[in-house]
Design an enzyme around this catalytic site. Structure first.
Site, PDB file in Angstrom:
ATOM      1  N   ARG A  76      31.197  23.047  41.566  1.00  0.00           N
ATOM      2  CA  ARG A  76      32.442  22.830  40.814  1.00  0.00           C
ATOM      3  C   ARG A  76      32.616  21.376  40.379  1.00  0.00           C
ATOM      4  NH1 ARG A  76      36.993  26.086  40.250  1.00  0.00           N
ATOM      5  NH2 ARG A  76      35.410  27.727  40.115  1.00  0.00           N
ATOM      6  N   HIS A 131      43.427  37.763  42.860  1.00  0.00           N
ATOM      7  CA  HIS A 131      43.230  36.569  42.022  1.00  0.00           C
ATOM      8  C   HIS A 131      44.517  36.214  41.300  1.00  0.00           C
ATOM      9  CE1 HIS A 131      41.527  33.755  39.141  1.00  0.00           C
ATOM     10  NE2 HIS A 131      40.585  33.598  40.055  1.00  0.00           N
ATOM     11  N   ARG A 162      32.802  37.581  37.998  1.00  0.00           N
ATOM     12  CA  ARG A 162      31.752  36.958  38.808  1.00  0.00           C
ATOM     13  C   ARG A 162      31.310  37.863  39.946  1.00  0.00           C
ATOM     14  NH1 ARG A 162      35.327  31.650  39.716  1.00  0.00           N
ATOM     15  NH2 ARG A 162      36.768  33.342  40.178  1.00  0.00           N
ATOM     16  N   ASP A 205      34.492  35.068  45.680  1.00  0.00           N
ATOM     17  CA  ASP A 205      34.114  34.639  47.028  1.00  0.00           C
ATOM     18  C   ASP A 205      33.554  35.745  47.915  1.00  0.00           C
ATOM     19  OD1 ASP A 205      34.581  31.917  46.893  1.00  0.00           O
ATOM     20  OD2 ASP A 205      36.719  32.131  47.296  1.00  0.00           O
ATOM     21  N   GLY A 224      38.998  36.846  50.086  1.00  0.00           N
ATOM     22  CA  GLY A 224      37.973  37.266  49.130  1.00  0.00           C
ATOM     23  C   GLY A 224      38.473  38.343  48.188  1.00  0.00           C
ATOM     24  N   PHE A 225      39.766  38.668  48.275  1.00  0.00           N
ATOM     25  CA  PHE A 225      40.352  39.688  47.389  1.00  0.00           C
ATOM     26  C   PHE A 225      41.550  39.128  46.633  1.00  0.00           C
ATOM     27  CE2 PHE A 225      37.778  42.186  50.090  1.00  0.00           C
ATOM     28  CZ  PHE A 225      37.386  43.264  49.312  1.00  0.00           C
ATOM     29  N   LYS A 279      46.617  39.001  54.878  1.00  0.00           N
ATOM     30  CA  LYS A 279      45.862  38.694  53.661  1.00  0.00           C
ATOM     31  C   LYS A 279      44.391  38.996  53.916  1.00  0.00           C
ATOM     32  CE  LYS A 279      47.981  36.870  50.074  1.00  0.00           C
ATOM     33  NZ  LYS A 279      48.733  35.627  49.951  1.00  0.00           N
ATOM     34  N   HIS A 326      41.852  29.252  48.291  1.00  0.00           N
ATOM     35  CA  HIS A 326      41.010  28.847  47.140  1.00  0.00           C
ATOM     36  C   HIS A 326      39.557  28.923  47.614  1.00  0.00           C
ATOM     37  CE1 HIS A 326      39.919  27.006  43.418  1.00  0.00           C
ATOM     38  NE2 HIS A 326      40.408  25.783  43.576  1.00  0.00           N
ATOM     39  N   LYS A 382      16.355  12.690  35.502  1.00  0.00           N
ATOM     40  CA  LYS A 382      17.373  11.699  35.896  1.00  0.00           C
ATOM     41  C   LYS A 382      18.054  12.130  37.206  1.00  0.00           C
ATOM     42  CE  LYS A 382      21.615   9.387  34.458  1.00  0.00           C
ATOM     43  NZ  LYS A 382      22.797   9.399  33.616  1.00  0.00           N
TER      44      LYS A 382
HETATM   45  C1  LIG Z   1      37.301  31.079  43.935  1.00  0.00           C
HETATM   46  C2  LIG Z   1      38.711  31.349  44.284  1.00  0.00           C
HETATM   47  O1  LIG Z   1      39.451  30.439  44.599  1.00  0.00           O
HETATM   48  S1  LIG Z   1      39.239  32.936  44.170  1.00  0.00           S
HETATM   49  C3  LIG Z   1      40.617  33.040  45.262  1.00  0.00           C
HETATM   50  C4  LIG Z   1      40.147  32.972  46.688  1.00  0.00           C
HETATM   51  N1  LIG Z   1      41.256  33.259  47.603  1.00  0.00           N
HETATM   52  C5  LIG Z   1      41.295  34.368  48.367  1.00  0.00           C
HETATM   53  O2  LIG Z   1      40.436  35.229  48.334  1.00  0.00           O
HETATM   54  C6  LIG Z   1      42.482  34.460  49.298  1.00  0.00           C
HETATM   55  C7  LIG Z   1      43.092  35.869  49.293  1.00  0.00           C
HETATM   56  N2  LIG Z   1      43.815  36.101  48.055  1.00  0.00           N
HETATM   57  C8  LIG Z   1      45.074  35.602  47.856  1.00  0.00           C
HETATM   58  O3  LIG Z   1      45.685  34.984  48.740  1.00  0.00           O
HETATM   59  C9  LIG Z   1      45.730  35.797  46.503  1.00  0.00           C
HETATM   60  O4  LIG Z   1      45.238  36.971  45.885  1.00  0.00           O
HETATM   61  C10 LIG Z   1      45.523  34.587  45.572  1.00  0.00           C
HETATM   62  C11 LIG Z   1      45.949  33.299  46.275  1.00  0.00           C
HETATM   63  C12 LIG Z   1      44.053  34.464  45.160  1.00  0.00           C
HETATM   64  C13 LIG Z   1      46.344  34.796  44.320  1.00  0.00           C
HETATM   65  O5  LIG Z   1      47.695  34.751  44.694  1.00  0.00           O
HETATM   66  P1  LIG Z   1      48.856  35.352  43.778  1.00  0.00           P
HETATM   67  O6  LIG Z   1      48.587  35.080  42.348  1.00  0.00           O
HETATM   68  O7  LIG Z   1      50.120  34.879  44.347  1.00  0.00           O
HETATM   69  O8  LIG Z   1      48.673  36.916  44.054  1.00  0.00           O
HETATM   70  P2  LIG Z   1      49.418  38.143  43.366  1.00  0.00           P
HETATM   71  O9  LIG Z   1      50.636  37.685  42.634  1.00  0.00           O
HETATM   72  O10 LIG Z   1      48.415  38.920  42.614  1.00  0.00           O
HETATM   73  O11 LIG Z   1      49.873  38.993  44.614  1.00  0.00           O
HETATM   74  C14 LIG Z   1      50.440  40.276  44.398  1.00  0.00           C
HETATM   75  C15 LIG Z   1      50.644  40.974  45.706  1.00  0.00           C
HETATM   76  O12 LIG Z   1      49.377  41.304  46.269  1.00  0.00           O
HETATM   77  C16 LIG Z   1      49.243  40.756  47.548  1.00  0.00           C
HETATM   78  N3  LIG Z   1      47.906  40.243  47.712  1.00  0.00           N
HETATM   79  C17 LIG Z   1      47.248  39.446  46.844  1.00  0.00           C
HETATM   80  N4  LIG Z   1      46.037  39.156  47.345  1.00  0.00           N
HETATM   81  C18 LIG Z   1      45.953  39.787  48.529  1.00  0.00           C
HETATM   82  C19 LIG Z   1      44.951  39.856  49.516  1.00  0.00           C
HETATM   83  N5  LIG Z   1      43.814  39.202  49.362  1.00  0.00           N
HETATM   84  N6  LIG Z   1      45.173  40.590  50.619  1.00  0.00           N
HETATM   85  C20 LIG Z   1      46.326  41.246  50.781  1.00  0.00           C
HETATM   86  N7  LIG Z   1      47.327  41.208  49.869  1.00  0.00           N
HETATM   87  C21 LIG Z   1      47.137  40.485  48.765  1.00  0.00           C
HETATM   88  C22 LIG Z   1      50.227  39.600  47.586  1.00  0.00           C
HETATM   89  O13 LIG Z   1      50.618  39.284  48.903  1.00  0.00           O
HETATM   90  C23 LIG Z   1      51.348  40.134  46.752  1.00  0.00           C
HETATM   91  O14 LIG Z   1      52.141  40.996  47.533  1.00  0.00           O
HETATM   92  P3  LIG Z   1      53.742  40.905  47.472  1.00  0.00           P
HETATM   93  O15 LIG Z   1      54.081  41.185  46.050  1.00  0.00           O
HETATM   94  O16 LIG Z   1      54.162  41.946  48.453  1.00  0.00           O
HETATM   95  O17 LIG Z   1      54.064  39.505  47.881  1.00  0.00           O
HETATM   96  O1  LIG Z   2      41.002  30.323  39.074  1.00  0.00           O
HETATM   97  C1  LIG Z   2      41.467  30.304  40.225  1.00  0.00           C
HETATM   98  O2  LIG Z   2      42.694  30.285  40.489  1.00  0.00           O
HETATM   99  C2  LIG Z   2      40.565  30.334  41.396  1.00  0.00           C
HETATM  100  C3  LIG Z   2      39.144  30.631  41.057  1.00  0.00           C
HETATM  101  O3  LIG Z   2      38.763  31.762  40.905  1.00  0.00           O
HETATM  102  C4  LIG Z   2      38.242  29.515  40.877  1.00  0.00           C
HETATM  103  O4  LIG Z   2      38.668  28.348  40.916  1.00  0.00           O
HETATM  104  O5  LIG Z   2      37.039  29.765  40.675  1.00  0.00           O
END
Ligand SMILES: CC(=O)SCCNC(=O)CCNC(=O)[C@H](O)C(C)(C)COP(=O)(O)OP(=O)(O)OC[C@H]1O[C@@H](n2cnc3c(N)ncnc32)[C@H](O)[C@@H]1OP(=O)(O)O
Ligand SMILES: O=C([O-])CC(=O)C(=O)O
Length: 376
Positions: free
Chosen positions: A337, A261, A270, A312, A258-259, A255, A222, A72
């Site tokens: 997704r 969550h 993953r 990522d 790729g790091f 920031k 994201h 399909k």
């Molecule tokens: C498939 C997906 O969507 S997975 C997510 C993909 N996104 C990324 O890789 C973007 C980089 N990562 C980020 O911005 C964040 O880790 C997010 C958006 C994924 C999660 O955000 P939050 O839940 O707010 O993160 P969290 O509460 O764990 O942050 C804790 C601390 O670590 C820091 N931190 C978190 N991620 C990162 C990063 N990638 N690089 C540097 N510092 C980071 C935050 O700035 C925060 O510091 P603070 O307390 O001084 O403000």
């Molecule tokens: O769950 C999240 O916040 C982001 C993520 O890893 C995804 O959508 O795959």
């Protein structure tokens, strides 16, 4: 399994916003599961179509069901002429996620969901046609080629690679694409899925739900992180250079894409899976830079900040080794997704109440009206 991350504060973190039977994320003792199936087992053993069927139709298909489903989907890959014309008018420098958003929205104009009883047909159509949309636009805008989107490919994974490169892909790459599409298919109440559910809760149509979700996935916090990670790692010529640069970025409080969550605390399940595929692909292409750079960045981030790779980070190098242009990384996420988004739309519709939270008001208590000529 580590303790769940302490959740609280802004971004609705730690608050339950509804229930789902589709997925657990970071749950103690379970980790990442789709309808109870562990992600590692799915990524190792399943084809993406088995997983999309599981999400959308509620069970793993038996052989006859899988065969019928794939047949399909194969018949639904073609693009309507009006959609081709729209795609041909989108410039080469457009953001490919905007192309996906427009492509989905235009499909909704041409093949409108008239009644929720049609929902699974529209979902199947989106799953089948999304790779055609992005790769038709990419080949036309970048190479002036109207690529054939009605390929003989056996699967969505193969169809994506075939329409991108306009030739039958390497079987190893098809295998990696299946795993990648499975890893990205579903993740509970992430930002884009929540967008889809909010839209669904107003009883809107399925193309509107998915179009909104694409907009949410586009952002670098994201889905856009896989492209941002690639832009970052390809700057460096050696692991040592990468380490020095990352140390500088951390000192500047940048920031690192790729790091980290929102839910996981010390690893994203993953990552190990896609990392292994990235390593195999690095061996296949004889890479001596990108993979070692990625591994060093992973080690430095953990050493310095206890931050781990999310889904990522190693997707960036894996896709790159398969010859996929960086700008198409996040659209692949969409092609996957869409299974999770639409399964959530169905779940929301089946037990709906409009999603409408409250806000804590922080503005002035009461303001005195000032006539326009008296305003500062
Ligand atoms: C498939 C997906 O969507 S997975 C997510 C993909 N996104 C990324 O890789 C973007 C980089 N990562 C980020 O911005 C964040 O880790 C997010 C958006 C994924 C999660 O955000 P939050 O839940 O707010 O993160 P969290 O509460 O764990 O942050 C804790 C601390 O670590 C820091 N931190 C978190 N991620 C990162 C990063 N990638 N690089 C540097 N510092 C980071 C935050 O700035 C925060 O510091 P603070 O307390 O001084 O403000
Ligand atoms: O769950 C999240 O916040 C982001 C993520 O890893 C995804 O959508 O795959």
């Amino acid at each position: 399994m580590a303790e769940a991350k302490q959740l609280g504060g802004a971004g609705l973190r730690g608050q339950s916003a509804g229930s789902t039977a589709l997925c657990t994320v970071g749950k103690t003792g379970a980790g990442l599961t789709y309808r109870g199936y562990d992600i590692k087992e799915l990524a190792d053993k399943a084809q993406f179509e088995e997983v999309s069927y599981l999400l959308v139709y509620g069970k793993l298909p038996n052989q006859a069901e899988l065969d019928a489903y794939k047949t399909k989907l194969k018949g639904l890959r073609g693009l309507p002429q009006a959609l081709k014309e729209v795609l041909e008018r989108i410039p080469a420098d457009a953001h490919p996620m905007d192309v996906m958003r427009t492509g989905c929205s235009m499909l909704g104009n041409l093949e409108t969901e008239q009644d929720f009883s049609e929902q699974t047909d529209h979902i199947d159509r989106m799953l089948a046609v999304f790779p055609s949309i992005i790769n038709y636009w990419y080949n036309f805008s970048h190479k002036g080629v109207r690529v054939n989107v009605e390929t003989e490919a056996d699967s969505i994974a193969e169809h994506f690679l075939w329409t991108l490169h306009d030739k039958q892909p390497d079987p190893l790459h098809v295998k990696v694409m299946h795993a990648s599409l499975i890893l990205y298919a579903e993740h509970e109440f992430n930002a884009s899925t929540f967008t889809a559910r909010v839209c669904a809760s107003t009883l809107s149509d399925i193309h509107s739900c998915v179009t909104g979700a694409i907009g949410s996935l586009r952002g670098p916090l994201h889905g856009g992180a896989n492209e941002a990670a690639m832009d970052m790692i390809e700057q460096w010529k050696s692991a040592d250079e990468a380490e020095e640069a990352i140390m500088g970025m951390l000192a500047r409080k940048d920031k690192i894409m790729g790091f980290g969550h929102a839910i996981y605390r010390d690893s994203d399940p993953r990552n190990a899976i896609i990392k292994e595929w990235s390593q195999k692909l690095a061996e296949q292409v004889g890479d001596t830079v990108l993979y070692p750079v990625s591994e060093r960045v992973e080690a430095v981030m953990w050493r310095e900040k206890k931050l781990f790779c999310n889904a990522d980070f190693f997707h960036a190098s894996a896709y790159h080794f398969m010859g996929i242009p960086t700008k198409l990384f996040t659209p692949i996420f969409v092609c996957s997704r869409v299974a999770g988004w639409t399964a959530h739309v169905m779940e929301q519709r089946a037990n709906n109440r409009i999603i409408r939270p409250s806000a804590d008001y922080t503005g002035p208590e009461s303001a005195q009206w000032v006539a326009i000529e008296d305003r500062a």
